[in-house]
Motif scaffolding. Structure first.
Motif, short mmCIF file in Angstrom:
data_model
loop_
_atom_site.label_atom_id
_atom_site.label_comp_id
_atom_site.label_asym_id
_atom_site.label_seq_id
_atom_site.Cartn_x
_atom_site.Cartn_y
_atom_site.Cartn_z
N TYR A 148 0.81 -1.10 -0.18
CA TYR A 148 0.12 0.20 0.15
C TYR A 148 0.77 1.03 0.04
CZ TYR A 148 -3.46 -3.44 1.37
OH TYR A 148 -4.13 -4.47 1.50
N VAL A 149 0.09 2.43 -0.41
CA VAL A 149 0.85 3.71 -0.11
C VAL A 149 -0.02 4.67 0.78
CG1 VAL A 149 2.46 3.58 -2.09
CG2 VAL A 149 0.10 4.36 -2.39
N ALA A 150 0.40 5.70 1.31
CA ALA A 150 -0.50 6.55 2.16
C ALA A 150 -1.53 7.39 1.35
CB ALA A 150 0.43 7.52 2.64
N SER A 151 -1.28 7.35 0.08
CA SER A 151 -2.33 7.92 -1.00
C SER A 151 -3.68 6.85 -1.26
CB SER A 151 -1.79 8.62 -2.17
OG SER A 151 -1.25 7.58 -2.82
N HIS A 152 -3.52 5.85 -0.32
CA HIS A 152 -4.90 4.91 -0.81
C HIS A 152 -5.01 4.11 -2.05
CE1 HIS A 152 -5.84 6.74 3.18
NE2 HIS A 152 -6.01 7.78 2.53
N VAL A 210 -2.40 -2.60 -9.82
CA VAL A 210 -2.80 -1.25 -8.99
C VAL A 210 -4.29 -1.17 -8.83
CG1 VAL A 210 -2.11 0.92 -8.67
CG2 VAL A 210 -0.49 -0.48 -9.45
N GLY A 211 -4.86 -0.65 -7.58
CA GLY A 211 -6.07 -0.20 -7.51
C GLY A 211 -6.05 0.90 -6.33
N VAL A 212 -7.39 1.20 -5.83
CA VAL A 212 -7.56 1.87 -4.84
C VAL A 212 -8.19 1.14 -3.67
CG1 VAL A 212 -7.77 4.27 -6.06
CG2 VAL A 212 -9.87 3.03 -5.40
N THR A 213 -7.77 1.43 -2.45
CA THR A 213 -8.31 0.59 -1.31
C THR A 213 -9.52 0.70 -1.09
OG1 THR A 213 -7.86 2.51 0.21
CG2 THR A 213 -5.80 1.12 -0.46
N PHE A 214 -10.12 -0.33 -0.32
CA PHE A 214 -11.41 0.01 0.47
C PHE A 214 -11.72 1.13 1.06
CE2 PHE A 214 -14.66 -0.66 3.47
CZ PHE A 214 -15.56 -1.49 2.88
N HIS A 215 -10.60 1.47 1.85
CA HIS A 215 -10.81 2.97 2.48
C HIS A 215 -10.88 4.00 1.70
CE1 HIS A 215 -10.14 5.65 5.71
NE2 HIS A 215 -9.54 6.54 5.11
N ALA A 216 -10.36 4.01 0.51
CA ALA A 216 -10.44 5.15 -0.46
C ALA A 216 -11.98 5.20 -1.04
CB ALA A 216 -9.12 5.03 -1.49
N GLN A 217 -12.45 3.97 -1.45
CA GLN A 217 -13.65 3.98 -2.11
C GLN A 217 -14.83 4.15 -1.10
OE1 GLN A 217 -16.27 1.83 -1.88
NE2 GLN A 217 -15.43 0.55 -0.10
N GLU A 218 -14.49 3.83 0.00
CA GLU A 218 -15.55 4.16 1.07
C GLU A 218 -15.52 5.83 1.35
OE1 GLU A 218 -16.55 1.62 5.07
OE2 GLU A 218 -14.61 2.63 5.41
N LEU A 219 -14.56 6.19 1.46
CA LEU A 219 -14.42 7.78 1.72
C LEU A 219 -15.18 8.54 0.41
CD1 LEU A 219 -10.86 8.40 3.05
CD2 LEU A 219 -12.82 8.63 4.39
N PRO A 269 -17.98 2.00 -13.34
CA PRO A 269 -17.02 2.41 -12.48
C PRO A 269 -17.35 1.92 -10.91
CG PRO A 269 -18.48 3.88 -13.16
CD PRO A 269 -18.74 2.90 -14.18
N GLU A 270 -18.62 1.59 -10.63
CA GLU A 270 -19.21 1.04 -9.49
C GLU A 270 -18.55 -0.10 -8.98
OE1 GLU A 270 -22.00 -0.61 -12.47
OE2 GLU A 270 -21.05 1.45 -12.30
N THR A 271 -17.83 -0.97 -9.79
CA THR A 271 -17.34 -2.12 -9.52
C THR A 271 -16.12 -1.68 -8.65
OG1 THR A 271 -17.44 -2.99 -11.72
CG2 THR A 271 -15.75 -4.23 -10.63
N VAL A 272 -15.51 -0.68 -8.57
CA VAL A 272 -14.56 -0.20 -7.43
C VAL A 272 -15.08 -0.36 -5.98
CG1 VAL A 272 -12.83 1.46 -6.95
CG2 VAL A 272 -13.32 1.09 -8.99
N ASN A 273 -16.41 0.21 -5.98
CA ASN A 273 -17.11 0.07 -4.75
C ASN A 273 -17.16 -1.39 -4.21
OD1 ASN A 273 -18.62 2.99 -5.87
ND2 ASN A 273 -17.55 3.08 -4.13
N ALA A 274 -17.73 -2.17 -5.31
CA ALA A 274 -18.18 -3.37 -4.90
C ALA A 274 -17.09 -4.58 -4.76
CB ALA A 274 -18.87 -4.00 -5.97
N ASP A 275 -15.89 -4.35 -5.32
CA ASP A 275 -14.84 -5.33 -5.44
C ASP A 275 -13.59 -4.52 -5.54
OD1 ASP A 275 -13.28 -7.66 -5.14
OD2 ASP A 275 -13.98 -8.30 -7.17
N PRO A 276 -13.01 -3.55 -4.76
CA PRO A 276 -11.96 -2.69 -4.90
C PRO A 276 -10.61 -3.62 -5.03
CG PRO A 276 -12.69 -2.56 -2.66
CD PRO A 276 -13.63 -3.41 -3.27
N TYR A 277 -10.54 -4.74 -4.43
CA TYR A 277 -9.34 -5.30 -4.42
C TYR A 277 -9.19 -6.58 -5.48
CZ TYR A 277 -8.44 -3.25 0.05
OH TYR A 277 -8.30 -2.48 0.81
N GLY A 278 -10.60 -6.92 -6.16
CA GLY A 278 -10.60 -7.74 -7.18
C GLY A 278 -10.74 -7.18 -8.43
N ALA A 279 -12.09 -7.24 -8.95
CA ALA A 279 -12.52 -6.95 -10.37
C ALA A 279 -12.49 -5.30 -10.61
CB ALA A 279 -14.03 -7.37 -10.59
#
Length: 127
Positions: A10-14, A27-36, A89-99
């Motif tokens: 990870y990096v601090a920029s999520h 590379v993707g964005v973290t669960f925390h990032a998509q939650e924010l 784009p909503e796939t990032v909300n549903a599965d940030p570490y996968g699809a």
């Protein structure tokens, strides 16, 4: 810790980084990032072939709440982008570490992986 997979860096920029072997990372964005961000409605991805330095802007995520830049967590050349995110784009909300992955990089220097945060260090970052 359940939303911070231990097998990723990870990096601090999520952004998260998955080592795929042979000097390639996803590379993707973290669960925390998509939650924010909330419900993601648009994603701009880097161009295939683009060479990114660590910290370079690599895309944009827009949600109903805000727009946020996505940064290259490590230096490399963009090998592939997740074109499915353009229409879903909503796939990032549903599965940030996968699809919901964003792009794959061929690393300039695979040893740079050592400078990334592990799950425990990232968890401290997000508190």
């Amino acid at each position: 810790m359940s939303n911070i997979p231990a097998d990723l860096k990870y990096v601090a920029s999520h952004e998260w980084v998955r080592d795929e072997g042979d000097g390639v990372v996803t590379v993707g964005v973290t669960f925390h990032a998509q939650e924010l961000l909330g419900d993601i409605v648009y994603i701009e991805l880097p161009a295939v072939g683009q060479v990114l330095a660590e910290g370079d802007g690599a895309g944009v995520v827009e949600s109903v709440k805000a727009a946020s830049d996505v940064y290259a967590p490590i230096a490399g050349e963009v090998l592939e982008v997740n074109a499915d995110l353009e229409s879903a784009p909503e796939t990032v909300n549903a599965d940030p570490y996968g699809a919901g992955w964003f792009f794959k990089l061929k690393l300039v220097n695979p040893a740079d992986m050592a400078s990334l945060l592990d799950a425990a260090a990232y968890e401290k970052e997000v508190g």
